[in-house]
Design a protein around this motif. Structure first.
Motif, PDB file in Angstrom:
ATOM      1  N   LYS A 184       0.826  -1.206   0.000  1.00 31.60           N
ATOM      2  CA  LYS A 184       0.000   0.000   0.000  1.00 31.60           C
ATOM      3  C   LYS A 184       0.862   1.259   0.000  1.00 31.60           C
ATOM      4  N   TYR A 185       1.999   1.209   0.692  1.00 27.37           N
ATOM      5  CA  TYR A 185       2.911   2.354   0.705  1.00 27.37           C
ATOM      6  C   TYR A 185       3.392   2.662  -0.712  1.00 27.37           C
ATOM      7  N   PHE A 186       3.793   1.624  -1.443  1.00 27.48           N
ATOM      8  CA  PHE A 186       4.271   1.838  -2.811  1.00 27.48           C
ATOM      9  C   PHE A 186       3.151   2.370  -3.710  1.00 27.48           C
ATOM     10  N   VAL A 187       1.936   1.867  -3.530  1.00 20.54           N
ATOM     11  CA  VAL A 187       0.811   2.352  -4.333  1.00 20.54           C
ATOM     12  C   VAL A 187       0.598   3.840  -4.090  1.00 20.54           C
ATOM     13  N   ARG A 188       0.619   4.245  -2.805  1.00 24.60           N
ATOM     14  CA  ARG A 188       0.422   5.664  -2.478  1.00 24.60           C
ATOM     15  C   ARG A 188       1.562   6.519  -3.020  1.00 24.60           C
ATOM     16  N   LYS A 189       2.796   6.032  -2.896  1.00 26.53           N
ATOM     17  CA  LYS A 189       3.947   6.849  -3.267  1.00 26.53           C
ATOM     18  C   LYS A 189       4.117   6.990  -4.772  1.00 26.53           C
ATOM     19  N   TYR A 190       3.914   5.899  -5.521  1.00 27.97           N
ATOM     20  CA  TYR A 190       4.219   5.922  -6.946  1.00 27.97           C
ATOM     21  C   TYR A 190       2.982   6.060  -7.829  1.00 27.97           C
ATOM     22  N   GLY A 191       1.809   5.717  -7.300  1.00 25.75           N
ATOM     23  CA  GLY A 191       0.549   5.955  -7.993  1.00 25.75           C
ATOM     24  C   GLY A 191       0.561   5.564  -9.456  1.00 25.75           C
ATOM     25  N   SER A 192       0.018   6.446 -10.295  1.00 25.18           N
ATOM     26  CA  SER A 192      -0.155   6.144 -11.716  1.00 25.18           C
ATOM     27  C   SER A 192       1.168   6.057 -12.473  1.00 25.18           C
ATOM     28  N   ASP A 193       2.259   6.531 -11.870  1.00 29.07           N
ATOM     29  CA  ASP A 193       3.553   6.408 -12.539  1.00 29.07           C
ATOM     30  C   ASP A 193       3.945   4.946 -12.735  1.00 29.07           C
ATOM     31  N   VAL A 194       3.499   4.092 -11.839  1.00 30.22           N
ATOM     32  CA  VAL A 194       3.827   2.665 -11.921  1.00 30.22           C
ATOM     33  C   VAL A 194       2.568   1.813 -11.986  1.00 30.22           C
ATOM     34  N   VAL A 195       1.550   2.183 -11.190  1.00 29.54           N
ATOM     35  CA  VAL A 195       0.338   1.365 -11.098  1.00 29.54           C
ATOM     36  C   VAL A 195      -0.536   1.638 -12.322  1.00 29.54           C
ATOM     37  N   ASN A 196      -0.288   0.851 -13.368  1.00 28.28           N
ATOM     38  CA  ASN A 196      -0.959   1.063 -14.648  1.00 28.28           C
ATOM     39  C   ASN A 196      -2.082   0.073 -14.923  1.00 28.28           C
ATOM     40  N   SER A 197      -2.379  -0.780 -13.937  1.00 31.16           N
ATOM     41  CA  SER A 197      -3.434  -1.789 -14.093  1.00 31.16           C
ATOM     42  C   SER A 197      -4.104  -2.027 -12.745  1.00 31.16           C
ATOM     43  N   ALA A 198      -5.360  -2.463 -12.786  1.00 23.15           N
ATOM     44  CA  ALA A 198      -6.045  -2.865 -11.560  1.00 23.15           C
ATOM     45  C   ALA A 198      -5.363  -4.107 -10.996  1.00 23.15           C
ATOM     46  N   PHE A 199      -5.455  -4.280  -9.686  1.00 24.03           N
ATOM     47  CA  PHE A 199      -4.779  -5.401  -9.047  1.00 24.03           C
ATOM     48  C   PHE A 199      -5.694  -6.066  -8.031  1.00 24.03           C
ATOM     49  N   GLU A 200      -5.319  -7.284  -7.647  1.00 21.94           N
ATOM     50  CA  GLU A 200      -6.053  -8.058  -6.639  1.00 21.94           C
ATOM     51  C   GLU A 200      -5.089  -8.424  -5.511  1.00 21.94           C
ATOM     52  N   MET A 201      -5.563  -8.298  -4.266  1.00 20.32           N
ATOM     53  CA  MET A 201      -4.771  -8.697  -3.106  1.00 20.32           C
ATOM     54  C   MET A 201      -5.377  -9.970  -2.518  1.00 20.32           C
ATOM     55  N   HIS A 202      -4.570 -10.998  -2.380  1.00 22.27           N
ATOM     56  CA  HIS A 202      -5.022 -12.307  -1.913  1.00 22.27           C
ATOM     57  C   HIS A 202      -4.444 -12.572  -0.527  1.00 22.27           C
ATOM     58  N   TYR A 203      -5.316 -12.740   0.445  1.00 23.11           N
ATOM     59  CA  TYR A 203      -4.886 -12.948   1.833  1.00 23.11           C
ATOM     60  C   TYR A 203      -4.757 -14.449   2.100  1.00 23.11           C
ATOM     61  N   LEU A 204      -3.606 -15.000   1.727  1.00 26.11           N
ATOM     62  CA  LEU A 204      -3.359 -16.435   1.847  1.00 26.11           C
ATOM     63  C   LEU A 204      -2.565 -16.808   3.099  1.00 26.11           C
ATOM     64  N   PHE A 205      -2.007 -15.818   3.762  1.00 24.55           N
ATOM     65  CA  PHE A 205      -1.065 -16.079   4.854  1.00 24.55           C
ATOM     66  C   PHE A 205      -1.592 -15.524   6.167  1.00 24.55           C
ATOM     67  N   PRO A 206      -1.310 -16.197   7.267  1.00 28.62           N
ATOM     68  CA  PRO A 206      -1.691 -15.657   8.579  1.00 28.62           C
ATOM     69  C   PRO A 206      -0.800 -14.479   8.948  1.00 28.62           C
ATOM     70  N   GLU A 207      -1.305 -13.610   9.801  1.00 22.99           N
ATOM     71  CA  GLU A 207      -0.501 -12.499  10.295  1.00 22.99           C
ATOM     72  C   GLU A 207       0.674 -13.047  11.102  1.00 22.99           C
ATOM     73  N   ARG A 208       1.841 -12.397  10.973  1.00 25.02           N
ATOM     74  CA  ARG A 208       3.051 -12.867  11.645  1.00 25.02           C
ATOM     75  C   ARG A 208       3.537 -11.828  12.642  1.00 25.02           C
ATOM     76  N   GLU A 209       3.906 -12.287  13.832  1.00 22.20           N
ATOM     77  CA  GLU A 209       4.491 -11.422  14.849  1.00 22.20           C
ATOM     78  C   GLU A 209       6.016 -11.488  14.763  1.00 22.20           C
ATOM     79  N   TYR A 210       6.661 -10.373  15.139  1.00 25.91           N
ATOM     80  CA  TYR A 210       8.112 -10.355  15.177  1.00 25.91           C
ATOM     81  C   TYR A 210       8.605  -9.750  16.480  1.00 25.91           C
ATOM     82  N   SER A 211       9.786 -10.214  16.897  1.00 23.12           N
ATOM     83  CA  SER A 211      10.440  -9.776  18.121  1.00 23.12           C
ATOM     84  C   SER A 211      11.837  -9.289  17.796  1.00 23.12           C
ATOM     85  N   ILE A 212      12.574  -8.894  18.834  1.00 26.03           N
ATOM     86  CA  ILE A 212      13.988  -8.540  18.700  1.00 26.03           C
ATOM     87  C   ILE A 212      14.818  -9.596  19.422  1.00 26.03           C
ATOM     88  N   GLY A 213      15.901 -10.023  18.794  1.00 26.64           N
ATOM     89  CA  GLY A 213      16.830 -10.945  19.435  1.00 26.64           C
ATOM     90  C   GLY A 213      18.028 -10.172  19.975  1.00 26.64           C
TER      91      GLY A 213
END
Length: 245
Positions: A184-213
């Motif tokens: 979404k950040y890239f879509v907002r930043k580059y807009g029509s300069d790069v996003v020249n076609s409609a797209f689909e987002m597929h939620y196939l993966f569970p949300e992942r948590e991250y920590s610091i080691g």
């Protein structure tokens, strides 16, 4: 290869010399390469880094960040004189590493172009298409995905996630896999300069948590305490809203 090896050890030596000059309240943490909005291009700010810095600020500790490709993070943690690495799974096991409480979530998605008419109802459907994923995706996204990637018609991983974005819209790949907020950040930043076609987002993966080691238990405990403080005083949510709204 010899030049790369020499440069790597030069950086390790530089970290050791720098560490001798640091105070006990100054920590150095290994990050990945820029991946907005989590780590911005200057590699000093971003959603992920701001959360860490603010948590440690409540403990009167200052953080400096060492940028390194995700695939080399653990090597840098092991050989460089740094204090920790910022993106590890909460269950991660590594000798002499103290893993913090989870502090950030990633939601990975698969993205396709609408006019490709690609239907992705499950992970198994990915194997029929060319895929460009983020670096180390096979390690982070589970065994089923790793098996699918191994048998995909064309599977690659890139450290530079802007390249993933560009290659999808230039039709050099059929599927990209990355975090939804990075996309979404890239879509907002580059807009029509790069996003020249409609797209689909597929939620196939569970949300992942991250920590610091961390190398030292006391640094892990200080971070956990600071994290709880910024959650309770509202700073955590302010940072999220600043980058994601």
């Amino acid at each position: 290869m010899r030049i790369i090896f020499t440069l790597f050890w030069f950086f390790c030596l530089s970290w050791q010399l720098t560490a001798q000059e640091r105070s006990p309240n100054d920590l150095e943490l290994v990050t990945g390469l820029p991946k907005p909005p989590f780590i911005l291009e200057n590699s000093k700010t971003g959603l992920q880094l701001d959360l860490i810095s603010e948590a440690f600020a409540t403990q009167n500790m200052n953080i400096d960040y060492v940028s390194m490709p995700l695939g080399r993070n653990i090597t840098g943690f092991q050989r460089g004189n740094v204090d920790g690495v910022i993106t590890v799974p909460p269950s991660y096991k590594y000798p002499s590493m103290h893993v913090s409480e989870p502090y950030i979530n990633y939601q990975d998605i698969a993205v396709t172009l609408s006019d490709s008419h690609i239907e992705l109802a499950s992970l198994k459907d990915l194997s029929a298409y060319s895929i460009i994923a983020f670096q180390n995706a096979k390690k982070f996204l589970g065994d089923e995905f790793a098996d699918i990637a191994a048998y995909s018609v064309d599977y690659r991983e890139l450290a530079n996630q802007k390249q993933q974005f560009d290659m999808l819209f230039s039709r050099r790949t059929e599927v990209i896999i990355l975090d939804v907020n990075i996309f979404k950040y890239f879509v907002r930043k580059y807009g029509s300069d790069v996003v020249n076609s409609a797209f689909e987002m597929h939620y196939l993966f569970p949300e992942r948590e991250y920590s610091i080691g961390f190398k030292k238990k006391e640094h892990m405990e200080a971070f956990n305490e600071g994290l709880q403080t910024i959650i309770e005083n509202g700073t955590y949510q302010v940072i999220l809203d600043n980058y994601l709204l």
